[in-house]
Design a protein around this motif. Structure first.
Motif, PDB file in Angstrom:
ATOM      1  N   SER B 386     -37.742 -24.179  12.787  1.00 23.66           N
ATOM      2  CA  SER B 386     -38.973 -24.768  12.266  1.00 23.66           C
ATOM      3  C   SER B 386     -38.588 -25.883  11.293  1.00 23.66           C
ATOM      4  O   SER B 386     -37.468 -25.912  10.782  1.00 23.66           O
ATOM      5  CB  SER B 386     -39.794 -23.714  11.547  1.00 23.66           C
ATOM      6  OG  SER B 386     -39.104 -23.307  10.371  1.00 23.66           O
ATOM      7  N   SER B 387     -39.538 -26.770  11.012  1.00 17.40           N
ATOM      8  CA  SER B 387     -39.202 -27.854  10.092  1.00 17.40           C
ATOM      9  C   SER B 387     -38.963 -27.296   8.693  1.00 17.40           C
ATOM     10  O   SER B 387     -38.218 -27.870   7.907  1.00 17.40           O
ATOM     11  CB  SER B 387     -40.283 -28.928  10.091  1.00 17.40           C
ATOM     12  OG  SER B 387     -41.548 -28.357  10.049  1.00 17.40           O
ATOM     13  N   VAL B 414     -32.943 -19.113  13.654  1.00 15.45           N
ATOM     14  CA  VAL B 414     -33.492 -19.530  14.945  1.00 15.45           C
ATOM     15  C   VAL B 414     -34.959 -19.163  15.014  1.00 15.45           C
ATOM     16  O   VAL B 414     -35.364 -18.047  14.674  1.00 15.45           O
ATOM     17  CB  VAL B 414     -32.722 -18.863  16.109  1.00 15.45           C
ATOM     18  CG1 VAL B 414     -33.367 -19.219  17.438  1.00 15.45           C
ATOM     19  CG2 VAL B 414     -31.273 -19.313  16.091  1.00 15.45           C
ATOM     20  N   GLN B 415     -35.728 -20.113  15.427  1.00 15.65           N
ATOM     21  CA  GLN B 415     -37.180 -19.951  15.444  1.00 15.65           C
ATOM     22  C   GLN B 415     -37.586 -18.866  16.447  1.00 15.65           C
ATOM     23  O   GLN B 415     -37.051 -18.794  17.549  1.00 15.65           O
ATOM     24  CB  GLN B 415     -37.806 -21.292  15.837  1.00 15.65           C
ATOM     25  CG  GLN B 415     -39.301 -21.314  15.781  1.00 15.65           C
ATOM     26  CD  GLN B 415     -39.784 -22.744  15.669  1.00 15.65           C
ATOM     27  OE1 GLN B 415     -40.076 -23.224  14.593  1.00 15.65           O
ATOM     28  NE2 GLN B 415     -39.823 -23.426  16.774  1.00 15.65           N
ATOM     29  N   PHE B 425     -45.992  -9.851  14.470  1.00 19.20           N
ATOM     30  CA  PHE B 425     -46.202 -10.386  13.114  1.00 19.20           C
ATOM     31  C   PHE B 425     -47.684 -10.645  12.865  1.00 19.20           C
ATOM     32  O   PHE B 425     -48.218 -10.374  11.783  1.00 19.20           O
ATOM     33  CB  PHE B 425     -45.424 -11.696  12.922  1.00 19.20           C
ATOM     34  CG  PHE B 425     -43.930 -11.516  12.780  1.00 19.20           C
ATOM     35  CD1 PHE B 425     -43.415 -10.613  11.830  1.00 19.20           C
ATOM     36  CD2 PHE B 425     -43.039 -12.235  13.557  1.00 19.20           C
ATOM     37  CE1 PHE B 425     -42.037 -10.465  11.685  1.00 19.20           C
ATOM     38  CE2 PHE B 425     -41.666 -12.077  13.420  1.00 19.20           C
ATOM     39  CZ  PHE B 425     -41.161 -11.187  12.485  1.00 19.20           C
ATOM     40  N   CYS B 426     -48.374 -11.191  13.873  1.00 13.08           N
ATOM     41  CA  CYS B 426     -49.789 -11.527  13.719  1.00 13.08           C
ATOM     42  C   CYS B 426     -50.613 -10.270  13.486  1.00 13.08           C
ATOM     43  O   CYS B 426     -51.488 -10.250  12.603  1.00 13.08           O
ATOM     44  CB  CYS B 426     -50.306 -12.252  14.961  1.00 13.08           C
ATOM     45  SG  CYS B 426     -49.643 -13.924  15.091  1.00 13.08           S
ATOM     46  N   ARG B 460     -40.207 -14.609   7.761  1.00  9.51           N
ATOM     47  CA  ARG B 460     -39.273 -15.359   6.912  1.00  9.51           C
ATOM     48  C   ARG B 460     -39.113 -16.815   7.419  1.00  9.51           C
ATOM     49  O   ARG B 460     -38.013 -17.335   7.510  1.00  9.51           O
ATOM     50  CB  ARG B 460     -37.915 -14.664   6.841  1.00  9.51           C
ATOM     51  CG  ARG B 460     -37.981 -13.383   5.989  1.00  9.51           C
ATOM     52  CD  ARG B 460     -36.625 -12.767   5.784  1.00  9.51           C
ATOM     53  NE  ARG B 460     -36.055 -12.294   7.038  1.00  9.51           N
ATOM     54  CZ  ARG B 460     -34.879 -12.676   7.509  1.00  9.51           C
ATOM     55  NH1 ARG B 460     -34.148 -13.539   6.823  1.00  9.51           N
ATOM     56  NH2 ARG B 460     -34.434 -12.228   8.654  1.00  9.51           N
ATOM     57  N   GLY B 461     -40.255 -17.385   7.773  1.00 11.77           N
ATOM     58  CA  GLY B 461     -40.266 -18.799   8.139  1.00 11.77           C
ATOM     59  C   GLY B 461     -39.775 -19.090   9.535  1.00 11.77           C
ATOM     60  O   GLY B 461     -39.653 -20.249   9.918  1.00 11.77           O
ATOM     61  N   ARG B 462     -39.454 -18.059  10.290  1.00 14.06           N
ATOM     62  CA  ARG B 462     -38.824 -18.309  11.579  1.00 14.06           C
ATOM     63  C   ARG B 462     -39.810 -18.407  12.739  1.00 14.06           C
ATOM     64  O   ARG B 462     -39.455 -18.860  13.814  1.00 14.06           O
ATOM     65  CB  ARG B 462     -37.773 -17.254  11.874  1.00 14.06           C
ATOM     66  CG  ARG B 462     -36.549 -17.367  10.969  1.00 14.06           C
ATOM     67  CD  ARG B 462     -35.577 -16.242  11.213  1.00 14.06           C
ATOM     68  NE  ARG B 462     -36.228 -14.946  11.039  1.00 14.06           N
ATOM     69  CZ  ARG B 462     -36.029 -13.893  11.839  1.00 14.06           C
ATOM     70  NH1 ARG B 462     -35.213 -13.982  12.851  1.00 14.06           N
ATOM     71  NH2 ARG B 462     -36.649 -12.772  11.609  1.00 14.06           N
ATOM     72  N   ALA B 463     -41.026 -17.870  12.555  1.00 16.13           N
ATOM     73  CA  ALA B 463     -41.983 -17.892  13.661  1.00 16.13           C
ATOM     74  C   ALA B 463     -42.367 -19.317  14.003  1.00 16.13           C
ATOM     75  O   ALA B 463     -42.506 -20.161  13.116  1.00 16.13           O
ATOM     76  CB  ALA B 463     -43.219 -17.099  13.271  1.00 16.13           C
TER      77      ALA B 463
END
Lengths: 95, 478
Positions: B386-387, B414-415, B425-426, B460-463
């Motif tokens: 992710s950016s 890795v995303q 997660f959702c 942790r920001g990966r999704a």
């Protein structure tokens, strides 16, 4: 003496010279004589002579860009009629 | 403004810049600003009798180089003349200059002005010597000859300039070119650039030139602009009130913001120019000129246009790489390794430059290779990270020099683009936040962003953010 080619009044001003009327007469005449001499040269046929750009046949006289020693400061100012704070002092320049 | 619209200004500039040499034009005294008065002086630059000036080769070279940068022709022969006048800042009572055989003629400068490319033609660029600096006191004036004999390049423009703003833009473009080319440092604070302006006005659409007024004594570009704004207005007022303008010289007073007439100056022929018999003509060989030509750098405007064209950069990014040439050169190394140069430019400008400033590091201290930025751009573009993670990767690679892929592997960045994992997660986020869920269902669209944020946090920001949005919406609406 008035002369069409020599404006002695103007020339003395440009040269910052102060001449008496007599001097103006004499020098004006002398300058005129010089121009007459040039006229004489003009009479020569120089069409076959290559123009001389300079009396010395040299070109590209240069020096490398290197700093050399300058004059000691006091020597530089030694001819100054007046000096202050390291400057040459002259009559105030007014525009 | 309406009073000036019926008239147009015709402006030409004479710009003097000190050349970047070590020594003066005719002697070995240092070309140095700020030394104590009259310490960089010698018999030659003090004009003592019996001395012989010898031309500084580097000054001749810089003059021809400036001519080439300004698209000028270089005449086969240049010569020095004496310009005769009396003034205390000129100890020889003449200034050595190039009169009818200058080192460069007929060129032009292109620059951006009001959204278009403008061209101002250059009449000539010639080499001369600077004069001393005078200071005025109550009863006397003082003269410092440290500046006397410093090589000075005079660049004369054609009267192609039509407004004060355009004059300002031209001067800045000229300065950029001269600084880029290493001709002059153009440091205004140190008086390295000075300008004389010729300006006249005429009814718009007519071709006859009005009476030419020269304005002297300007040592800043903003001063030139202000002087022109004042003077154009003044001339128009005179004409509108039925008055007449006569050719004259005026002086700009930066303090009061007005121009005032100076005493009638001596006419040009009164300078009684004649060839300086102490100096030989300069007749550069073809080889010499070609060697100088090798030093012609890409001009600022050309560089900007090239960066916009070749790398598809917006004007702002391209300008950054013009203003900071080393950074631009670095970017070009990066750009070779990526199909997305704009993405790479963002990293170089926004991240790398900021971190360099923060940490006081220079380009040579950068620990990763230029291609690493290309690799990082690819990881983002291919959806592998992710950016947000990319920011973390960049900070890490800046610190350690490790490659982006290695950092991604090591930190597990890795995303997550696996639908089942993102769904999990959702579900978790929806279960934990009944309030925002209700808000969204009640029509508050912004609540979705909050939930998205929660999912990103859980992952942790990966999704993969796009996937998260898609799945959340489906779950909440469905």
């Amino acid at each position: 003496m008035t002369n069409e080619r020599i404006d002695i009044q103007h020339l003395t001003h440009l040269a910052r010279l102060s001449l008496t009327e007599d001097e103006k007469q004499v020098i004006g005449a002398q300058l005129d004589d010089i121009l007459k001499y040039m006229d004489k040269l003009k009479e020569l046929d120089v069409s076959n002579i290559e123009p001389t750009a300079h009396a010395v046949p040299l070109i590209n006289v240069t020096r490398p860009d290197q700093v050399e020693r300058s004059l000691p400061h006091q020597d530089a100012l030694s001819n100054a009629p007046l000096q202050a704070d390291g400057l040459f002092i002259v009559p105030r320049i007014i525009e | 403004m309406s009073s000036t619209t019926e008239y147009e200004a015709v402006i030409g500039l004479e710009t003097h810049v000190q050349l970047r040499t070590r020594s003066k034009m005719w002697c070995g005294c240092a070309n140095e600003f700020g030394a104590p008065p009259n310490t960089n002086v010698c018999p030659v630059c003090l004009g003592l009798p019996g001395v012989l000036p010898v031309a500084n080769e580097e000054a001749l070279r810089l003059t021809v180089l400036a001519g080439l940068l300004l698209n000028c022709e270089i005449p086969a022969r240049a010569r020095f003349d004496r310009k005769n006048y009396f003034y205390p800042d000129m100890p020889k009572n003449y200034q050595i200059t190039q009169y009818d055989q200058p080192s460069a003629v007929r060129g032009w400068v292109d620059f951006e002005f009001e959204g278009a490319i403008q061209r101002v033609r250059i009449t000539r660029a010639h080499l001369e010597e600077d004069v001393g600096k005078s200071m005025h006191f109550a009863q006397t004036s003082g003269v410092d000859f440290n500046r006397a004999g410093v090589p000075l390049l005079e660049i004369v423009s054609e009267p192609d300039i039509t407004s004060a703003d355009m004059a300002y833009a031209y001067l800045n473009a000229l300065k950029d070119i001269l600084v880029f080319g290493g001709i002059s440092d153009c440091d205004m604070e140190k008086g390295m650039v000075r300008c004389d302006v010729n300006v006249s006005v005429r009814p718009r659409g007519t071709s006859q030139l009005g009476a030419k007024i020269e304005i002297k004594n300007m040592n800043s570009f903003s001063g030139v602009r202000r002087a022109l704004e004042y003077e154009i207005q003044r001339q128009v007022s005179v004409l509108k009130s039925g008055g007449q303008l006569v050719q004259s010289t005026r002086r700009w007073d930066d303090q009061t913001g007005v121009t005032e007439e100076m005493r009638t100056k001596e006419y040009a022929h009164d300078y009684r120019y004649f060839p300086d018999p102490d100096l030989m003509a300069f007749v550069p060989s073809e080889q010499w000129v070609n060697d100088v030509r090798k030093c012609v750098v890409e001009l600022p405007l050309a560089r900007k246009q090239r960066f916009m064209r070749d790398y598809k950069l917006p004007a702002g990014d391209a300008q950054v790489f013009v203003d900071d040439v080393p950074l631009g050169d670095y970017f070009e190394l990066v750009a070779r390794h990526t199909p997305n140069p704009k993405g790479a430019a963002n990293w170089v400008i926004n991240n790398m430059r900021a971190l360099m400033v923060q940490t006081g590091k220079a380009l040579k201290d950068i620990r990763f290779k230029p291609e690493a930025i290309g690799e990082l751009v690819a990881l983002v573009d291919q959806g592998k990270i992710s950016s947000k993670s990319a920011q973390e990767v960049f900070a890490e690679m800046f610190l350690t020099g490790e490659s982006p892929s290695a950092i991604v592997d090591r930190k597990g960045l890795v995303q997550v683009s696996d639908t089942a994992a993102v769904e999990a997660f959702c579900d978790q986020a929806i279960a934990a936040n009944p309030g925002p869920v209700a808000d969204f269902k009640a029509g508050k669209a912004a609540a979705l962003n909050f939930l998205k944020g929660q999912v990103m946090k859980l992952s942790r920001g990966r999704a993969n953010p796009a996937l998260v949005g898609e799945i959340l919406e489906k779950k909440l609406k469905g």
